[in-house]
Design an enzyme around this catalytic site. Structure first.
Site, PDB file in Angstrom:
ATOM      1  N   ARG A  55      54.257 -36.493  50.051  1.00  0.00           N
ATOM      2  CA  ARG A  55      53.165 -35.557  50.327  1.00  0.00           C
ATOM      3  C   ARG A  55      52.783 -34.827  49.048  1.00  0.00           C
ATOM      4  O   ARG A  55      51.613 -34.590  48.767  1.00  0.00           O
ATOM      5  CB  ARG A  55      53.562 -34.555  51.421  1.00  0.00           C
ATOM      6  CG  ARG A  55      52.536 -33.453  51.615  1.00  0.00           C
ATOM      7  CD  ARG A  55      52.771 -32.611  52.860  1.00  0.00           C
ATOM      8  NE  ARG A  55      54.158 -32.347  53.152  1.00  0.00           N
ATOM      9  CZ  ARG A  55      54.910 -31.423  52.546  1.00  0.00           C
ATOM     10  NH1 ARG A  55      54.402 -30.678  51.559  1.00  0.00           N
ATOM     11  NH2 ARG A  55      56.166 -31.242  52.891  1.00  0.00           N
ATOM     12  N   TYR A  78      25.387 -33.274  55.111  1.00  0.00           N
ATOM     13  CA  TYR A  78      25.972 -34.151  56.119  1.00  0.00           C
ATOM     14  C   TYR A  78      26.388 -33.318  57.340  1.00  0.00           C
ATOM     15  O   TYR A  78      26.908 -32.208  57.200  1.00  0.00           O
ATOM     16  CB  TYR A  78      27.176 -34.872  55.499  1.00  0.00           C
ATOM     17  CG  TYR A  78      28.060 -35.577  56.481  1.00  0.00           C
ATOM     18  CD1 TYR A  78      27.545 -36.548  57.333  1.00  0.00           C
ATOM     19  CD2 TYR A  78      29.414 -35.277  56.564  1.00  0.00           C
ATOM     20  CE1 TYR A  78      28.359 -37.198  58.245  1.00  0.00           C
ATOM     21  CE2 TYR A  78      30.234 -35.922  57.462  1.00  0.00           C
ATOM     22  CZ  TYR A  78      29.703 -36.886  58.306  1.00  0.00           C
ATOM     23  OH  TYR A  78      30.510 -37.519  59.208  1.00  0.00           O
ATOM     24  N   ASP A 101      28.678 -32.348  46.090  1.00  0.00           N
ATOM     25  CA  ASP A 101      28.994 -33.575  46.817  1.00  0.00           C
ATOM     26  C   ASP A 101      28.227 -34.712  46.142  1.00  0.00           C
ATOM     27  O   ASP A 101      27.002 -34.765  46.189  1.00  0.00           O
ATOM     28  CB  ASP A 101      28.582 -33.438  48.290  1.00  0.00           C
ATOM     29  CG  ASP A 101      28.977 -34.642  49.128  1.00  0.00           C
ATOM     30  OD1 ASP A 101      29.077 -35.752  48.574  1.00  0.00           O
ATOM     31  OD2 ASP A 101      29.170 -34.484  50.353  1.00  0.00           O
ATOM     32  N   LYS A 158      32.702 -44.289  51.484  1.00  0.00           N
ATOM     33  CA  LYS A 158      31.393 -44.886  51.278  1.00  0.00           C
ATOM     34  C   LYS A 158      31.392 -45.820  50.063  1.00  0.00           C
ATOM     35  O   LYS A 158      32.087 -46.810  50.052  1.00  0.00           O
ATOM     36  CB  LYS A 158      30.354 -43.766  51.149  1.00  0.00           C
ATOM     37  CG  LYS A 158      30.459 -42.667  52.235  1.00  0.00           C
ATOM     38  CD  LYS A 158      30.417 -43.206  53.650  1.00  0.00           C
ATOM     39  CE  LYS A 158      30.210 -42.136  54.718  1.00  0.00           C
ATOM     40  NZ  LYS A 158      31.301 -41.165  54.853  1.00  0.00           N
TER      41      LYS A 158
END
Length: 377
Positions: A46, A98, A170, A195
């Site tokens: 982690r 978005y 972004d 994406k």
């Protein structure tokens, strides 16, 4: 190092232990320590994993930043960045972000006391009016999803610097191949790596890059504390996807330009949204701050019924909620990716029920144009 070379040789190039030209997948949760507190840089996955670290170093190189971070999704990346702020803080965001970004800001983070205001960030005066005494950051999406509006990153960075605010960008649509927000003055750049960076519809991930060491330490603390990390298998898939990003982005754009020419002339299409069009309101800004216009196009066919008919008739455009893959995808944002935004707000922004968004793939463009012709007719 040129961009295409950096995609192949940036970050950690291969494996120095074995000579493998591909970074290995370290499918491991914990690591042997020589003695208490003495280890070889890794103690628990982690906190850090060699495969994930290789990806994080690569995206930091590509975005010309100081430190990169890989998360389990784009939304996990956005949420972690927003955890840099405290209850009572305020963030100004682009209005047609978005839908997931809108949802997390207005339905989740608001419950934790992080306030948000959505404005048209292509207009600096609107940003200035929205800034409050408790504003800590400006968050811009450029080009936007789904209306492809372009915000002047340098101009907003100057404003953010004058007001002592963080600038978060972004960069999902343009990718680091076409646009580098940190070099234009941003503090943090993020991606839904699901994406274009992944590019093959086979991984869900988010990436963040910061421009200074202090931000890096703060974000690593959040990543380690909240645990929204990307696993080693998916990290390796993104490293592999990035190797062909340049070739794919050029192919996406080449196809897109021809499709845009077709859509602009079609009588059933009321309006086309694409930064590469000279008629686009921010075409000059897009041309100045990015090296390409990308593979995303939105166009309005006038009604929900016509949009539904087009989506039913296409063969090569896959009806799906994503973008940036080798295959062409098609969607109606009002009913899919942006359904979480109230209808009144969508209409105010211009996200009509007749708006169709396409992510142009790398198929033969003649087949794609024929497909759209049949559907629109």
């Amino acid at each position: 190092m040129k961009r295409k070379t950096k995609l192949i040789h940036g970050g950690i190039d291969g494996d120095s232990h074995t000579g493998a030209v591909s970074v290995p997948i370290y499918q491991v949760s914990t690591y042997k320590q020589e003695e208490i507190g003495v280890h070889r840089g890794y103690e628990y996955s982690r906190t850090g994993n060699p495969t994930r670290f290789a990806l994080e170093e690569l995206i930091a190189d590509l975005e010309e930043g100081k430190r990169g971070f890989a998360f389990g999704s784009g939304m996990a990346a956005i949420t972690a960045v927003m955890m840099l702020f405290n209850s009572g803080d305020h963030v100004v965001l682009t209005d047609d972000v978005y839908g997931g970004t809108y949802r997390v800001m207005t339905k989740v983070l608001n419950r934790l006391g992080i306030d948000s205001t959505f404005v048209d960030t292509t207009d600096l005066s609107e940003i200035e009016r929205a800034i409050k005494p408790n504003t800590k950051a400006l968050y811009i999406e450029t080009p936007t999803n789904p209306l492809l509006k372009v915000t002047d990153i340098k101009a907003v960075a100057k404003l953010a610097n004058e007001r002592d605010l963080l600038l978060i960008v972004d960069n999902t649509f343009n990718t680091p191949y076409w646009q580098n927000p940190l070099s234009l003055g941003a503090d943090i750049v993020l991606h839904s790596a699901t994406k274009y960076i992944g590019g093959h519809s086979d991984v869900v991930a988010g990436l963040v890059v910061v421009n200074n060491a202090d931000l890096g330490e703060d974000l690593h603390f959040i990543q380690n504390s909240t645990g929204g990390i990307l696993g080693p298998q998916d990290s390796w898939l993104l490293i592999r996807g990035l190797k062909t990003l340049g070739l794919r982005m050029e192919a996406h754009e080449e196809n897109t330009k021809k499709i845009v020419e077709f859509l602009v002339q079609h009588p059933s299409v009321k309006k086309v949204y694409y930064p590469g069009l000279e008629s686009h309101p921010q075409h000059k800004i897009a041309k100045c701050q990015a090296d390409g216009f990308g593979g995303m196009v939105s166009f309005d066919v006038g009604s929900e019924e016509k949009a539904a008919e087009v989506l039913k008739k296409v063969r090569y455009f896959t009806l799906a909620e994503s973008l940036g893959a080798v295959e062409s995808l098609i969607s109606v944002p009002a009913k899919m990716t942006h359904a979480s935004i109230p209808k009144e707000r969508r209409e105010e922004l211009g996200i009509t029920d007749g708006l169709i968004r396409i992510s142009v793939g790398i198929e033969d463009v003649d087949d794609l144009i024929e497909d759209l012709t049949n559907a629109l007719n």
